[in-house]
Design a protein around this motif. Structure first.
Motif, PDB file in Angstrom:
ATOM      1  N   ILE A 249      -1.965  29.178 -36.602  1.00 48.66           N
ATOM      2  CA  ILE A 249      -0.576  28.740 -36.443  1.00 48.66           C
ATOM      3  C   ILE A 249       0.068  29.448 -35.245  1.00 48.66           C
ATOM      4  CG2 ILE A 249       1.719  28.717 -37.514  1.00 48.66           C
ATOM      5  CD1 ILE A 249       0.250  28.434 -40.234  1.00 48.66           C
ATOM      6  N   GLY A 250      -0.189  30.747 -35.126  1.00 44.84           N
ATOM      7  CA  GLY A 250       0.393  31.507 -34.019  1.00 44.84           C
ATOM      8  C   GLY A 250      -0.131  31.069 -32.671  1.00 44.84           C
ATOM      9  N   SER A 251      -1.450  30.968 -32.527  1.00 48.05           N
ATOM     10  CA  SER A 251      -2.020  30.598 -31.232  1.00 48.05           C
ATOM     11  C   SER A 251      -1.646  29.172 -30.852  1.00 48.05           C
ATOM     12  CB  SER A 251      -3.540  30.773 -31.245  1.00 48.05           C
ATOM     13  OG  SER A 251      -4.143  29.914 -32.194  1.00 48.05           O
ATOM     14  N   ALA A 252      -1.567  28.273 -31.845  1.00 43.70           N
ATOM     15  CA  ALA A 252      -1.183  26.889 -31.560  1.00 43.70           C
ATOM     16  C   ALA A 252       0.262  26.814 -31.080  1.00 43.70           C
ATOM     17  CB  ALA A 252      -1.374  26.030 -32.804  1.00 43.70           C
ATOM     18  N   THR A 253       1.137  27.581 -31.712  1.00 37.93           N
ATOM     19  CA  THR A 253       2.538  27.604 -31.279  1.00 37.93           C
ATOM     20  C   THR A 253       2.657  28.053 -29.829  1.00 37.93           C
ATOM     21  OG1 THR A 253       3.302  28.046 -33.540  1.00 37.93           O
ATOM     22  CG2 THR A 253       4.819  28.581 -31.747  1.00 37.93           C
ATOM     23  N   VAL A 254       1.966  29.139 -29.493  1.00 39.97           N
ATOM     24  CA  VAL A 254       2.013  29.649 -28.119  1.00 39.97           C
ATOM     25  C   VAL A 254       1.444  28.625 -27.145  1.00 39.97           C
ATOM     26  CG1 VAL A 254       1.147  31.437 -26.558  1.00 39.97           C
ATOM     27  CG2 VAL A 254       1.943  32.059 -28.837  1.00 39.97           C
ATOM     28  N   ALA A 255       0.298  28.035 -27.489  1.00 33.59           N
ATOM     29  CA  ALA A 255      -0.338  27.072 -26.595  1.00 33.59           C
ATOM     30  C   ALA A 255       0.567  25.877 -26.331  1.00 33.59           C
ATOM     31  CB  ALA A 255      -1.669  26.612 -27.186  1.00 33.59           C
ATOM     32  N   LEU A 256       1.199  25.356 -27.376  1.00 41.02           N
ATOM     33  CA  LEU A 256       2.046  24.174 -27.205  1.00 41.02           C
ATOM     34  C   LEU A 256       3.332  24.495 -26.454  1.00 41.02           C
ATOM     35  CD1 LEU A 256       1.486  22.567 -30.716  1.00 41.02           C
ATOM     36  CD2 LEU A 256       0.688  21.681 -28.516  1.00 41.02           C
ATOM     37  N   VAL A 257       3.922  25.654 -26.726  1.00 42.33           N
ATOM     38  CA  VAL A 257       5.138  26.036 -26.004  1.00 42.33           C
ATOM     39  C   VAL A 257       4.839  26.260 -24.522  1.00 42.33           C
ATOM     40  CG1 VAL A 257       6.852  27.866 -25.763  1.00 42.33           C
ATOM     41  CG2 VAL A 257       6.335  26.955 -28.017  1.00 42.33           C
ATOM     42  N   ARG A 258       3.669  26.789 -24.228  1.00 41.33           N
ATOM     43  CA  ARG A 258       3.298  27.043 -22.828  1.00 41.33           C
ATOM     44  C   ARG A 258       2.832  25.777 -22.110  1.00 41.33           C
ATOM     45  NH1 ARG A 258      -0.285  32.232 -21.842  1.00 41.33           N
ATOM     46  NH2 ARG A 258       0.584  31.883 -19.753  1.00 41.33           N
ATOM     47  N   HIS A 259       2.618  24.705 -22.870  1.00 37.61           N
ATOM     48  CA  HIS A 259       2.223  23.418 -22.283  1.00 37.61           C
ATOM     49  C   HIS A 259       3.201  22.358 -22.798  1.00 37.61           C
ATOM     50  CE1 HIS A 259      -1.478  25.823 -22.032  1.00 37.61           C
ATOM     51  NE2 HIS A 259      -1.786  25.070 -20.992  1.00 37.61           N
ATOM     52  N   PRO A 260       4.432  22.373 -22.303  1.00 46.06           N
ATOM     53  CA  PRO A 260       5.464  21.494 -22.857  1.00 46.06           C
ATOM     54  C   PRO A 260       5.117  20.014 -22.780  1.00 46.06           C
ATOM     55  CG  PRO A 260       6.198  22.519 -20.800  1.00 46.06           C
ATOM     56  CD  PRO A 260       4.953  23.224 -21.209  1.00 46.06           C
ATOM     57  N   GLU A 261       4.322  19.615 -21.787  1.00 49.16           N
ATOM     58  CA  GLU A 261       3.946  18.203 -21.695  1.00 49.16           C
ATOM     59  C   GLU A 261       3.023  17.805 -22.851  1.00 49.16           C
ATOM     60  OE1 GLU A 261       0.547  20.377 -20.102  1.00 49.16           O
ATOM     61  OE2 GLU A 261       2.715  20.621 -19.960  1.00 49.16           O
ATOM     62  N   GLN A 262       2.203  18.753 -23.308  1.00 54.05           N
ATOM     63  CA  GLN A 262       1.335  18.483 -24.458  1.00 54.05           C
ATOM     64  C   GLN A 262       2.150  18.435 -25.750  1.00 54.05           C
ATOM     65  OE1 GLN A 262      -2.030  17.799 -24.090  1.00 54.05           O
ATOM     66  NE2 GLN A 262      -1.488  17.849 -21.914  1.00 54.05           N
ATOM     67  N   LEU A 263       3.105  19.333 -25.877  1.00 55.05           N
ATOM     68  CA  LEU A 263       3.984  19.313 -27.037  1.00 55.05           C
ATOM     69  C   LEU A 263       4.791  18.021 -27.073  1.00 55.05           C
ATOM     70  CD1 LEU A 263       5.286  20.630 -29.497  1.00 55.05           C
ATOM     71  CD2 LEU A 263       6.800  21.886 -27.948  1.00 55.05           C
ATOM     72  N   ALA A 264       5.292  17.594 -25.922  1.00 55.12           N
ATOM     73  CA  ALA A 264       6.059  16.348 -25.870  1.00 55.12           C
ATOM     74  C   ALA A 264       5.207  15.159 -26.292  1.00 55.12           C
ATOM     75  CB  ALA A 264       6.603  16.134 -24.453  1.00 55.12           C
ATOM     76  N   ALA A 265       3.944  15.165 -25.908  1.00 56.96           N
ATOM     77  CA  ALA A 265       3.059  14.053 -26.247  1.00 56.96           C
ATOM     78  C   ALA A 265       2.834  13.961 -27.752  1.00 56.96           C
ATOM     79  CB  ALA A 265       1.720  14.226 -25.523  1.00 56.96           C
ATOM     80  N   VAL A 266       2.616  15.094 -28.386  1.00 58.26           N
ATOM     81  CA  VAL A 266       2.323  15.062 -29.820  1.00 58.26           C
ATOM     82  C   VAL A 266       3.589  14.809 -30.630  1.00 58.26           C
ATOM     83  CG1 VAL A 266       2.537  17.533 -30.357  1.00 58.26           C
ATOM     84  CG2 VAL A 266       0.844  16.156 -31.555  1.00 58.26           C
ATOM     85  N   ARG A 267       4.737  15.229 -30.118  1.00 51.35           N
ATOM     86  CA  ARG A 267       5.988  14.942 -30.816  1.00 51.35           C
ATOM     87  C   ARG A 267       6.375  13.475 -30.668  1.00 51.35           C
ATOM     88  NH1 ARG A 267      10.798  17.096 -30.295  1.00 51.35           N
ATOM     89  NH2 ARG A 267      11.035  16.867 -32.537  1.00 51.35           N
TER      90      ARG A 267
END
Length: 403
Positions: A249-267
């Motif tokens: 959970i921790g590493s995924a949160t960091v990875a997604l926050v540091r890659h906002p385009e990836q977070l935007a895609a999954v959201r």
């Protein structure tokens, strides 16, 4: 061996925070030279590190590489590192047929179908923890969310009092902090073993619907579990059911926050969440290195000879970044079709709790970013400290801003 690869061997120096934070370029340098590396140690026997994906899969299924040190000659036999954690007689510390017997006793509780029934309860726990975070500006996400969520789930599954979680979470944290004094590690191991031994005795006297009670019944009625196996199995289920999911959970949160385009895609497409979890498992998984294996006879691994008695360490994190597994392996891509990553291991020791960890991570991440879509790190990413442990990729703290 090139200069770059020689320098990269320092990746296993736990005192180097930069390499602990991001070991993957160093692993790439090693893979460019060879998929398997012998490392001579000044105060111990040599060790063979496996960094290539194909060689890692092969090593994890090679029956000549064993987990049970008692299968090695008594003279010069290594000390099983898991003994300090009380896990040496669990399924993680033995080979078939003992492994098959122990795994069979608990596997029914962790099937994908059985675990799927827990999804609504995992969602309830996540929502309650997020409610408690609402209105705050900054939190340590580890302590407020990533750690209590799997702790409550595994407590309810096993029948461990949820009210005791702060107690045993402290012991587990000390067990995996390799930078701390060794006396503290030993003390934590003794305390956790004593607590669980008392709990097993209480469940035997007054059974409930938890998995610990079910295992004590197996022990008492069928004589298929020794006392040492029972305690080791309970310890493994509690510890493994916590640490890897917290780290995921921790590493995924960091990875997604540091890659906002990836977070935007999954959201934008929530159907991508299961795929995103698989990609984070590959990209920066919670377990960096598999538990040690020892050769019971001379063998060849990736073109490198390993003598009988040699210790082999499969570096899961390196194997998962092998370009032979996926193209552009150092990039995070939530749309990537999942490949056969090794984040949960491979072969007979493949993580039993993988289906539960996936559900917990998917629920935790989707719910977190739905509730706090503007969540970001509260400190520069380079200031996040990875606990100096070669087995697990664990953040000491995870300060985030919620709004």
């Amino acid at each position: 061996m090139t200069v770059e690869a020689t320098a990269a061997l320092g990746v296993w120096d736990t005192a180097n925070p930069a390499l602990r934070a991001c070991p993957y370029p160093a692993y790439a340098a090693l893979r460019a030279v060879a998929p398997v590396h012998r490392v001579d140690r000044p105060d111990a026997a040599p060790v063979w590190y496996v960094v290539g994906h194909a060689e890692a899969r092969r090593a994890l299924t090679d029956q000549r590489l064993v987990r049970d040190v008692t299968r090695l000659p008594e003279e010069g036999r290594p000390v099983e590192p898991l003994a300090a954690l009380g896990l040496d007689r669990s399924m993680l510390g033995v080979d078939p047929p003992d492994h098959t017997r122990l795994r069979g006793l608990v596997s029914a509780a962790f099937t994908a179908r059985r675990v799927g029934l827990l999804r609504p309860r995992v969602q309830e726990i996540a929502d309650r923890l997020l409610d408690a975070m609402a209105g705050r500006d900054t939190v340590d996400l580890n302590e407020a969310y990533a750690r209590p969520l799997p702790a409550i789930v595994i407590c309810e599954l096993l029948g461990v009092p949820v009210s005791d979680r702060d107690l045993f979470l402290g012991w587990i944290r000390d067990l995996f902090d390799h930078a701390g004094p060794r006396a503290a590690v030993r003390a934590a191991g003794r305390a956790l073993s004593g607590y669980l031994a008392d709990l097993v005795a209480a469940k035997r006297a007054s059974p409930d619907q938890g998995l610990i009670s079910a295992l004590t019944t197996v022990r008492d009625e069928r004589q298929r579990l020794t006392d040492a196996e029972l305690l080791s199995t309970v310890t493994l289920l509690l510890v493994a059911g916590l640490e890897t999911t917290v780290n995921l959970i921790g590493s995924a949160t960091v990875a997604l926050v540091r890659h906002p385009e990836q977070l935007a895609a999954v959201r934008a497409d929530p159907a991508l969440w299961p795929q995103a979890v698989e990609e984070v498992l590959r990209y920066d998984g919670p377990t960096e290195m598999a538990v040690a294996r020892w050769a019971v006879e001379d063998l060849d691994l990736g073109g490198v000879p390993v003598p009988a008695g040699g210790e082999v360490l499969v570096v899961l994190g390196a194997a998962n970044h092998d370009p032979a597994l996926v193209p552009d392996a150092d990039l995070l891509d939530v749309r990537r079709r999942p490949g056969p990553h090794l984040a949960f291991g491979h072969g007979v020791h493949h993580c039993l709790g993988a289906p539960l960890a996936r559900i917990e991570a998917e629920t935790a991440l989707r719910s977190l970013f739905d509730r706090f879509p503007r969540l970001r790190l509260a400190v520069p990413a380079e200031d996040l400290r990875i606990v100096p442990n070669l087995s697990l990729r664990s953040l000491a703290t995870l300060p985030v801003r919620l709004t």
